[in-house]
Design an enzyme around this catalytic site. Structure first.
Site, mmCIF file in Angstrom:
data_model
loop_
_atom_site.group_PDB
_atom_site.id
_atom_site.type_symbol
_atom_site.label_atom_id
_atom_site.label_comp_id
_atom_site.label_asym_id
_atom_site.label_seq_id
_atom_site.Cartn_x
_atom_site.Cartn_y
_atom_site.Cartn_z
ATOM 1 N N LEU A 14 29.982 28.336 36.250
ATOM 2 C CA LEU A 14 28.948 29.319 35.891
ATOM 3 C C LEU A 14 29.403 30.237 34.771
ATOM 4 O O LEU A 14 28.587 30.782 34.038
ATOM 5 C CB LEU A 14 28.588 30.159 37.122
ATOM 6 C CG LEU A 14 27.904 29.385 38.252
ATOM 7 C CD1 LEU A 14 27.842 30.224 39.522
ATOM 8 C CD2 LEU A 14 26.497 28.970 37.811
ATOM 9 N N GLY A 17 35.491 34.829 33.176
ATOM 10 C CA GLY A 17 35.731 36.219 32.818
ATOM 11 C C GLY A 17 37.202 36.409 32.523
ATOM 12 O O GLY A 17 37.932 35.438 32.371
ATOM 13 N N ASN A 18 37.600 37.650 32.441
ATOM 14 C CA ASN A 18 39.005 37.913 32.150
ATOM 15 C C ASN A 18 39.887 37.669 33.361
ATOM 16 O O ASN A 18 41.042 37.314 33.233
ATOM 17 C CB ASN A 18 39.166 39.340 31.648
ATOM 18 C CG ASN A 18 38.484 39.515 30.312
ATOM 19 O OD1 ASN A 18 38.875 38.897 29.339
ATOM 20 N ND2 ASN A 18 37.437 40.314 30.274
ATOM 21 N N GLY A 20 39.235 35.491 35.879
ATOM 22 C CA GLY A 20 39.170 34.162 36.463
ATOM 23 C C GLY A 20 37.886 33.460 36.094
ATOM 24 O O GLY A 20 37.250 33.804 35.106
ATOM 25 N N VAL A 22 34.104 31.431 37.609
ATOM 26 C CA VAL A 22 33.131 31.374 38.697
ATOM 27 C C VAL A 22 32.458 30.001 38.661
ATOM 28 O O VAL A 22 32.028 29.542 37.602
ATOM 29 C CB VAL A 22 32.069 32.488 38.558
ATOM 30 C CG1 VAL A 22 31.063 32.426 39.704
ATOM 31 C CG2 VAL A 22 32.729 33.875 38.522
ATOM 32 N N LYS A 37 34.209 32.589 43.125
ATOM 33 C CA LYS A 37 35.010 33.217 42.069
ATOM 34 C C LYS A 37 36.479 32.960 42.345
ATOM 35 O O LYS A 37 36.950 33.208 43.451
ATOM 36 C CB LYS A 37 34.724 34.721 42.047
ATOM 37 C CG LYS A 37 35.532 35.458 41.011
ATOM 38 C CD LYS A 37 34.936 36.805 40.719
ATOM 39 C CE LYS A 37 35.499 37.322 39.422
ATOM 40 N NZ LYS A 37 34.738 38.432 38.891
ATOM 41 N N ASP A 130 32.938 48.777 37.477
ATOM 42 C CA ASP A 130 32.813 47.747 36.437
ATOM 43 C C ASP A 130 31.350 47.393 36.179
ATOM 44 O O ASP A 130 30.977 46.217 36.116
ATOM 45 C CB ASP A 130 33.619 46.508 36.845
ATOM 46 C CG ASP A 130 34.002 45.629 35.655
ATOM 47 O OD1 ASP A 130 33.833 46.087 34.494
ATOM 48 O OD2 ASP A 130 34.452 44.493 35.874
HETATM 49 P P1 ATP Z 1 34.787 40.200 33.183
HETATM 50 O O1 ATP Z 1 35.868 39.297 33.637
HETATM 51 O O2 ATP Z 1 35.100 40.910 31.913
HETATM 52 O O3 ATP Z 1 34.333 41.127 34.268
HETATM 53 P P2 ATP Z 1 32.471 38.561 33.667
HETATM 54 O O4 ATP Z 1 31.819 39.508 34.627
HETATM 55 O O5 ATP Z 1 31.554 37.812 32.759
HETATM 56 O O6 ATP Z 1 33.513 39.300 32.766
HETATM 57 P P3 ATP Z 1 33.212 36.937 35.912
HETATM 58 O O7 ATP Z 1 32.969 38.032 36.878
HETATM 59 O O8 ATP Z 1 34.386 36.063 36.135
HETATM 60 O O9 ATP Z 1 33.361 37.510 34.447
HETATM 61 O O10 ATP Z 1 31.896 36.049 35.876
HETATM 62 C C1 ATP Z 1 31.729 35.014 34.944
HETATM 63 C C2 ATP Z 1 30.254 34.650 34.844
HETATM 64 O O11 ATP Z 1 29.848 33.960 36.011
HETATM 65 C C3 ATP Z 1 29.328 35.868 34.768
HETATM 66 O O12 ATP Z 1 29.152 36.275 33.447
HETATM 67 C C4 ATP Z 1 28.042 35.352 35.390
HETATM 68 O O13 ATP Z 1 27.197 34.872 34.383
HETATM 69 C C5 ATP Z 1 28.496 34.242 36.304
HETATM 70 N N1 ATP Z 1 28.397 34.667 37.719
HETATM 71 C C6 ATP Z 1 29.231 35.485 38.379
HETATM 72 N N2 ATP Z 1 28.873 35.649 39.653
HETATM 73 C C7 ATP Z 1 27.762 34.913 39.830
HETATM 74 C C8 ATP Z 1 26.871 34.675 40.958
HETATM 75 N N3 ATP Z 1 27.086 35.232 42.144
HETATM 76 N N4 ATP Z 1 25.801 33.874 40.766
HETATM 77 C C9 ATP Z 1 25.580 33.315 39.541
HETATM 78 N N5 ATP Z 1 26.357 33.496 38.464
HETATM 79 C C10 ATP Z 1 27.436 34.282 38.582
HETATM 80 MG MG MG Z 2 31.884 39.752 36.695
#
Ligand code: ATP
Ligand code: MG
Length: 329
Positions: A14, A17-18, A20, A22, A37, A130
């Site tokens: 999906l 991020g920084n 890890g 998802v 995640k 955050d």
């Molecule tokens: P950062 O690491 O800087 O916080 P981020 O929020 O984009 O950035 P992650 O929290 O690892 O990083 O999430 C990566 C992506 O996965 C998100 O941008 C989002 O689009 C998707 N995502 C996260 N959680 C969900 C979820 N529960 N359902 C659907 N998509 C999700």
């Molecule tokens: Mg996030």
């Protein structure tokens, strides 16, 4: 759910991020679709167990404005956190796909985030820490929910050890090292709302070129003096992805170092951004964003106070059809 890694079937990624990545997964025994995640944690077993214990608080978080939690487990060297899957993804992805978000939708986003923050703080004394468009998720029922809040102090510490957790959604008081309060989340909400309404990151002089690469970001920094950034013309995908990621984090290495520091300085020293509208947005929307972006945290209201703001109250009375909106993309 008694979650075990071997019961989870990977469907697809999906996002990253920084901290890890998802993945969309299926919990095969129950046919439940989840978002998993995966956070790489470089810490002792005792610390990892402590993180896992702290994450259990999420089992007690029940609000329609907060992503549901299915469970977390260790999977060496990672911690896996399984949560409700939101099929329309995060708001950053949505505006990058469909462009600037309709201000009536933005009002509903503001409402949902304020409700979520108020719930977390009033019921659990949790501060999110955050708030940003990538942590605000949407589904095809038109629900808007927040995720990735700071439940685990140990997890926050471990990630901070690995990554330099500097985010450009950070409030001025936070940048200056003051204590984090719920009001810092309100600042981050204000920045996020401008980003959604304009369809681009707000710390930017130029309104052009909003394809989300960092040309807008570069415009942010003291325009009088050119900032040594990494090669700007390098358009290959990988470097674009890296630069996008640099917005959130990374004070180490690369030419981004100065620019991030300058952006942080800018947030502290310059007037807060506004929802500049030339009449495009309702006055109460501008006023709400201004309230979020008061630089002095003593003057800034709490999420609970802001639920009474006329823009938020108005958004609830108009009953905008978010489900219909979510069906358009
Ligand atoms: P950062 O690491 O800087 O916080 P981020 O929020 O984009 O950035 P992650 O929290 O690892 O990083 O999430 C990566 C992506 O996965 C998100 O941008 C989002 O689009 C998707 N995502 C996260 N959680 C969900 C979820 N529960 N359902 C659907 N998509 C999700
Ligand atoms: Mg996030």
């Amino acid at each position: 759910y008694d979650l075990r890694d071997e019961d989870l079937k990977d469907l697809h990624e999906l996002g990253q991020g920084n901290g890890g990545s998802v993945k969309k997964v299926e919990h095969v025994p129950t046919h439940t679709i989840m978002a998993k995640k995966i956070v790489l944690i470089d810490a002792k077993p005792s610390v990892r167990k402590q993180i896992l214990r702290e994450l259990q608080i999420m089992h007690d978080c029940h609000s329609v404005y907060i992503i549901s939690f299915y469970g977390a487990f260790l999977s060496d060297p990672n911690i896996c956190i399984c949560m409700e899957f939101m099929d329309k993804g995060s708001l950053d992805g949505i505006y990058k796909r469909i462009g600037a978000i309709d201000i009536e939708v933005v009002a509903n986003v503001a409402h949902a985030v304020l409700e979520g923050l108020t719930y977390l703080y009033d019921v659990h004394r949790i501060i999110h820490r955050d708030i940003k468009p990538s942590n605000i998720l949407c589904n095809s029922k038109g629900q808007i929910k927040i995720c990735d809040f700071g439940v685990s102090g140990e997890l926050i510490n471990s990630i901070a050890d690995t990554f330099v957790g500097t985010s450009t959604y950070m409030s001025p008081e936070r940048i200056q090292g003051a204590q984090y309060t719920v009001k810092s989340d309100v600042w981050s909400l204000g920045i996020s709302l401008i980003e959604l309404a304009l369809g681009r990151f707000p710390f930017s002089e130029s309104a052009s070129d909003d394809d989300s690469d960092l040309s807008d970001f570069e415009g942010t920094l003291s325009p009088a003096r050119p900032v040594p950034l990494e090669k700007k013309k390098d358009k290959n995908k990988e470097s674009k992805r890296n630069r996008r990621k640099s917005r959130g984090v990374s004070l180490q290495g690369g030419g981004m170092t100065m620019s991030i520091l300058e952006l942080l300085q800018h947030i502290v020293n310059e007037p807060a951004p506004k929802l500049i509208s030339d009449g495009r947005f309702p006055k109460m929307a501008e006023d709400f964003v201004n309230s979020c972006l008061l630089k002095d945290p003593d003057q800034r209201q709490t999420p609970k106070d802001l639920l009474n703001h006329e823009w938020i109250v108005h958004a609830q009375t108009t009953n905008f059809d978010l489900e219909a909106w979510a069906s358009t993309f």
